[in-house]
Motif scaffolding. Sequence first.
Motif, PDB file in Angstrom:
ATOM      1  N   SER A  19       0.835  -1.206   0.000  1.00  0.00           N
ATOM      2  CA  SER A  19       0.000   0.000   0.000  1.00  0.00           C
ATOM      3  C   SER A  19       0.870   1.257   0.000  1.00  0.00           C
ATOM      4  CB  SER A  19      -0.946  -0.004   1.199  1.00  0.00           C
ATOM      5  OG  SER A  19      -0.216  -0.033   2.402  1.00  0.00           O
ATOM      6  N   TYR A  22       1.660   2.529  -3.447  1.00  0.00           N
ATOM      7  CA  TYR A  22       0.595   3.228  -4.171  1.00  0.00           C
ATOM      8  C   TYR A  22       0.441   4.674  -3.694  1.00  0.00           C
ATOM      9  CZ  TYR A  22      -1.116  -1.100  -6.314  1.00  0.00           C
ATOM     10  OH  TYR A  22      -1.243  -2.248  -7.048  1.00  0.00           O
ATOM     11  N   LEU A  23       1.035   4.963  -2.526  1.00  0.00           N
ATOM     12  CA  LEU A  23       0.942   6.334  -2.014  1.00  0.00           C
ATOM     13  C   LEU A  23       1.937   7.220  -2.739  1.00  0.00           C
ATOM     14  CD1 LEU A  23       0.802   5.960   1.871  1.00  0.00           C
ATOM     15  CD2 LEU A  23      -1.033   6.678   0.378  1.00  0.00           C
ATOM     16  N   GLN A  24       1.613   8.503  -2.838  1.00  0.00           N
ATOM     17  CA  GLN A  24       2.569   9.451  -3.382  1.00  0.00           C
ATOM     18  C   GLN A  24       3.504   9.894  -2.277  1.00  0.00           C
ATOM     19  OE1 GLN A  24       0.290  12.623  -5.068  1.00  0.00           O
ATOM     20  NE2 GLN A  24       0.647  11.828  -7.107  1.00  0.00           N
ATOM     21  N   GLU A  27       2.279  12.014   0.546  1.00  0.00           N
ATOM     22  CA  GLU A  27       1.360  11.438   1.523  1.00  0.00           C
ATOM     23  C   GLU A  27       2.075  10.561   2.539  1.00  0.00           C
ATOM     24  OE1 GLU A  27      -0.811   9.607  -1.617  1.00  0.00           O
ATOM     25  OE2 GLU A  27      -2.509  10.918  -1.348  1.00  0.00           O
ATOM     26  N   GLU A  61      -4.412   4.248   6.432  1.00  0.00           N
ATOM     27  CA  GLU A  61      -5.676   4.190   5.690  1.00  0.00           C
ATOM     28  C   GLU A  61      -5.491   3.403   4.392  1.00  0.00           C
ATOM     29  OE1 GLU A  61      -7.794   7.979   5.438  1.00  0.00           O
ATOM     30  OE2 GLU A  61      -8.660   7.277   3.567  1.00  0.00           O
ATOM     31  N   ALA A  62      -4.345   3.633   3.731  1.00  0.00           N
ATOM     32  CA  ALA A  62      -4.079   2.920   2.474  1.00  0.00           C
ATOM     33  C   ALA A  62      -3.996   1.422   2.720  1.00  0.00           C
ATOM     34  CB  ALA A  62      -2.785   3.442   1.848  1.00  0.00           C
ATOM     35  N   ASP A  64      -5.507  -0.214   5.183  1.00  0.00           N
ATOM     36  CA  ASP A  64      -6.876  -0.677   5.453  1.00  0.00           C
ATOM     37  C   ASP A  64      -7.650  -0.884   4.153  1.00  0.00           C
ATOM     38  OD1 ASP A  64      -6.448  -0.682   8.124  1.00  0.00           O
ATOM     39  OD2 ASP A  64      -7.544   1.170   8.556  1.00  0.00           O
ATOM     40  N   ASP A  65      -7.513   0.111   3.250  1.00  0.00           N
ATOM     41  CA  ASP A  65      -8.218   0.011   1.953  1.00  0.00           C
ATOM     42  C   ASP A  65      -7.793  -1.246   1.209  1.00  0.00           C
ATOM     43  OD1 ASP A  65      -9.323   2.413   2.461  1.00  0.00           O
ATOM     44  OD2 ASP A  65      -8.092   3.556   1.048  1.00  0.00           O
ATOM     45  N   MET A  66      -6.486  -1.477   1.240  1.00  0.00           N
ATOM     46  CA  MET A  66      -5.967  -2.608   0.478  1.00  0.00           C
ATOM     47  C   MET A  66      -6.385  -3.940   1.104  1.00  0.00           C
ATOM     48  SD  MET A  66      -2.169  -2.897  -1.016  1.00  0.00           S
ATOM     49  CE  MET A  66      -1.953  -3.557  -2.661  1.00  0.00           C
ATOM     50  N   ILE A  67      -6.448  -3.974   2.435  1.00  0.00           N
ATOM     51  CA  ILE A  67      -6.886  -5.211   3.104  1.00  0.00           C
ATOM     52  C   ILE A  67      -8.309  -5.562   2.653  1.00  0.00           C
ATOM     53  CG2 ILE A  67      -7.622  -6.159   5.343  1.00  0.00           C
ATOM     54  CD1 ILE A  67      -5.213  -4.736   6.602  1.00  0.00           C
ATOM     55  N   ILE A  68      -9.184  -4.553   2.654  1.00  0.00           N
ATOM     56  CA  ILE A  68     -10.585  -4.788   2.266  1.00  0.00           C
ATOM     57  C   ILE A  68     -10.665  -5.228   0.803  1.00  0.00           C
ATOM     58  CG2 ILE A  68     -12.759  -3.565   1.784  1.00  0.00           C
ATOM     59  CD1 ILE A  68     -12.579  -4.094   4.664  1.00  0.00           C
ATOM     60  N   TYR A  69      -9.945  -4.497  -0.044  1.00  0.00           N
ATOM     61  CA  TYR A  69      -9.984  -4.786  -1.482  1.00  0.00           C
ATOM     62  C   TYR A  69      -9.454  -6.193  -1.759  1.00  0.00           C
ATOM     63  CZ  TYR A  69      -9.568  -3.569  -6.466  1.00  0.00           C
ATOM     64  OH  TYR A  69      -9.696  -3.515  -7.837  1.00  0.00           O
ATOM     65  N   SER A  71      -9.208  -8.693   0.379  1.00  0.00           N
ATOM     66  CA  SER A  71     -10.091  -9.714   0.974  1.00  0.00           C
ATOM     67  C   SER A  71     -11.291  -9.972   0.074  1.00  0.00           C
ATOM     68  CB  SER A  71     -10.575  -9.262   2.355  1.00  0.00           C
ATOM     69  OG  SER A  71      -9.479  -8.991   3.178  1.00  0.00           O
TER      70      SER A  71
ATOM     71  N   TYR B  48      -7.632  -0.707  -8.514  1.00  0.00           N
ATOM     72  CA  TYR B  48      -7.280  -0.227  -7.168  1.00  0.00           C
ATOM     73  C   TYR B  48      -6.484   1.086  -7.264  1.00  0.00           C
ATOM     74  CZ  TYR B  48      -5.092  -0.008  -2.595  1.00  0.00           C
ATOM     75  OH  TYR B  48      -4.659   0.422  -1.370  1.00  0.00           O
ATOM     76  N   MET B  69     -14.822  -7.432   7.766  1.00  0.00           N
ATOM     77  CA  MET B  69     -13.422  -7.869   7.661  1.00  0.00           C
ATOM     78  C   MET B  69     -12.457  -7.067   8.525  1.00  0.00           C
ATOM     79  SD  MET B  69     -13.180  -8.644   3.692  1.00  0.00           S
ATOM     80  CE  MET B  69     -14.676  -9.037   2.877  1.00  0.00           C
ATOM     81  N   PRO B  71     -11.195  -3.505   8.969  1.00  0.00           N
ATOM     82  CA  PRO B  71     -11.168  -2.080   8.638  1.00  0.00           C
ATOM     83  C   PRO B  71     -12.474  -1.643   7.960  1.00  0.00           C
ATOM     84  CG  PRO B  71      -9.242  -3.229   7.766  1.00  0.00           C
ATOM     85  CD  PRO B  71     -10.186  -4.270   8.235  1.00  0.00           C
TER      86      PRO B  71
END
Lengths: 190, 113
Positions: A19, A22-24, A27, A61-62, A64-69, A71, B48, B69, B71
Amino acid sequence: MSFSREIQERINRFTKEQSQNYLQDAEMTYIEKLRKKSGQTKRKIDKQLSKFKGRSDQGREAQDDMIIYMSDYMNDLMSQGLTEQEAFNKASEELQFASNSEQSEDLNERFQQYYENLDPADYEAIGLFYGGFLFLGLGIGGLTGFLTGGGYEAFFDKGWIDTAIGAGVGIIIGIGLGQITNAIIALKKK
Amino acid sequence: MDNLSEMLKGVLEGIVLEIISRGEIYGYEIVKYLTQMGFEGIAEGTVYALLMRLERNRLVNIVKKPSEMGPPRKFYTLNEQGREKLLSFWAKWDFLSSRIEILRHNGGNKHEL
């Protein structure tokens, strides 16, 4: 659908690492930038740096987003008949940061936006602000120094020193105001 | 259809903006929507990264909702800037597709272009 503890830990490790890619840069914290650049020695450096504040809010946050995506993607793959391990392997392969293409795409977009928003009038205005504040600072500072130093009569004795100091301080204030104006214009154009 | 990814590179953002404009949606749901539409060759990582770019460029509003899940899950909707970007995409698309159609049907006759 929840995953086994081992796979969940592997997802967490993978997303924590990927993740960040993917951040700049803007950030990320300094430590995150170091981690990103450290390549093969990452784990060693991570250990050393773990005592400092290592993660920005965006970094967390990035992840967390990636974990959800990831999963969601793995659950989808498992519903198609893949095992948990196979789903993890496929998802991590697909979500591995394709550094060159993604970064160059981002850079291209940023350059494009920069040139689309580029207006010569802005640069002219910024230059004029700098010049204006500089002369204003020089004038006011010099005059204040001249007057407080004793005016015309004292000028050729030691009064010129006060005038020079006033002028110098005025120039610095002028440049400072110029920079603030520059920053305001840059933020408005963002 | 195979080997679409190269052609899709320039238009994927517009496609995703259009999907988001239809209503609140979360990240992987967009991938499933694309797959249902037949865009199967698009890598999950591409979508993504695109979503991160939309967020960074402030083209979407985001609402976080609890997920099973761990988060929170992000749900996307278009904001004003996103809608403008989408309109601009469709204008460009209309221009491009009309030019390509002209080229395709009158391709043999240079004077009719």
